[in-house]
Design an enzyme around this catalytic site. Structure first.
Site, short mmCIF file in Angstrom:
data_model
loop_
_atom_site.label_atom_id
_atom_site.label_comp_id
_atom_site.label_asym_id
_atom_site.label_seq_id
_atom_site.Cartn_x
_atom_site.Cartn_y
_atom_site.Cartn_z
N THR A 46 2.38 2.32 -0.55
CA THR A 46 1.83 0.98 -0.57
C THR A 46 1.67 0.38 0.82
O THR A 46 2.47 0.58 1.71
CB THR A 46 2.67 0.02 -1.41
OG1 THR A 46 2.73 0.51 -2.73
CG2 THR A 46 2.09 -1.37 -1.46
N LYS A 72 -1.93 -4.68 -6.87
CA LYS A 72 -0.61 -5.07 -6.37
C LYS A 72 -0.57 -6.50 -5.87
O LYS A 72 0.38 -6.92 -5.22
CB LYS A 72 -0.19 -4.12 -5.25
CG LYS A 72 -0.17 -2.67 -5.70
CD LYS A 72 -0.02 -1.73 -4.54
CE LYS A 72 -0.23 -0.30 -4.99
NZ LYS A 72 -0.24 0.62 -3.85
N GLY A 91 2.03 -10.41 -3.29
CA GLY A 91 1.82 -8.97 -3.23
C GLY A 91 3.16 -8.27 -3.19
O GLY A 91 4.15 -8.83 -2.71
N SER A 122 4.86 1.24 3.40
CA SER A 122 4.85 2.29 4.41
C SER A 122 3.70 2.16 5.40
O SER A 122 3.83 2.53 6.56
CB SER A 122 4.83 3.67 3.75
OG SER A 122 3.67 3.81 2.96
N GLY A 147 -5.24 2.90 5.92
CA GLY A 147 -5.63 3.99 5.02
C GLY A 147 -6.04 5.24 5.77
O GLY A 147 -5.94 6.35 5.24
N CYS A 178 -1.91 6.22 7.25
CA CYS A 178 -0.76 6.39 6.37
C CYS A 178 -1.14 7.23 5.14
O CYS A 178 -2.07 6.87 4.41
CB CYS A 178 -0.24 5.02 5.92
SG CYS A 178 1.14 5.11 4.77
N THR A 207 -1.31 5.38 1.71
CA THR A 207 -2.22 4.24 1.61
C THR A 207 -3.63 4.76 1.40
O THR A 207 -4.09 5.62 2.14
CB THR A 207 -2.17 3.39 2.90
OG1 THR A 207 -0.83 2.97 3.13
CG2 THR A 207 -3.07 2.18 2.81
#
Length: 175
Positions: free
Chosen positions: A5, A37, A49, A128, A160, A163, A166
């Site tokens: 996440t 989320k 969130g 993360s 994104g 990670c 993500t």
């Protein structure tokens, strides 16, 4: 730190935006790529969130919504009351999640350690991919005229790319 996440919130001017990726992982496996989320609470005036265990996060959001209703939508007071319960209640203490709560005026990170932190610079990030999204948002906030929602979008896209927990299935909300 949660392995999964990315949730980030940015306040710029009169607007606060929050966004999250959609990936749900179990170990090294993607279970779902389009999870939501981010939640709108208290007559759509508060955004929340979460990162961490989904069931735990839902439990905390339900409790947080009750606190908002008890305290007439006062964001800070509701955050503090939730954090106190989370830290002292035997059942809640075992929940593994973190939350960001925001309205037009403020944003806070809430943890099970009893923390209610109003972050510097009008940026809050958890999960993360949070550090990557935070760094991106900080640079964009200080070097562009982008509005809050575009900063959140671009920060999540950058996270994104970096990670592995993500993805780019992004949910965005703004108050």
């Amino acid at each position: 730190m949660f392995e999964g996440t990315t949730v980030i919130a940015v306040k710029r001017g009169e607007k606060t935006a929050i966004g999250a990726d959609g990936q749900v992982t179990f170990g090294h496996t993607v279970l779902k790529n389009n999870a939501k989320k981010i939640r709108r609470l208290y007559n759509n005036s508060i955004l929340c969130g979460f990162a961490g265990s989904t069931a735990d996060a839902f439990t905390l959001i339900e409790r947080f919504e009750k606190k908002l209703n008890e305290h007439g939508g006062q964001l800070l007071r509701s955050c503090v009351e939730l954090a106190k319960d989370w830290r002292t209640d035997k059942y809640l203490r075992s929940l593994e999640a973190m939350m960001i709560a925001a309205n037009k005026e403020s944003l806070y990170i809430i943890t099970g350690n009893g923390d209610v932190v109003e972050p510097q610079h009008g940026i809050a990030a958890i999960g993360s991919g949070g550090p990557y999204a935070y760094a991106s948002a900080y640079a964009l906030l200080n070097n562009t005229d982008l509005d809050a929602i575009e900063i959140v979008r671009k920060s999540l896209e950058i996270a994104g790319d970096i990670c592995i927990y993500t993805n780019k299935e992004i949910t965005l909300e703004e108050v």
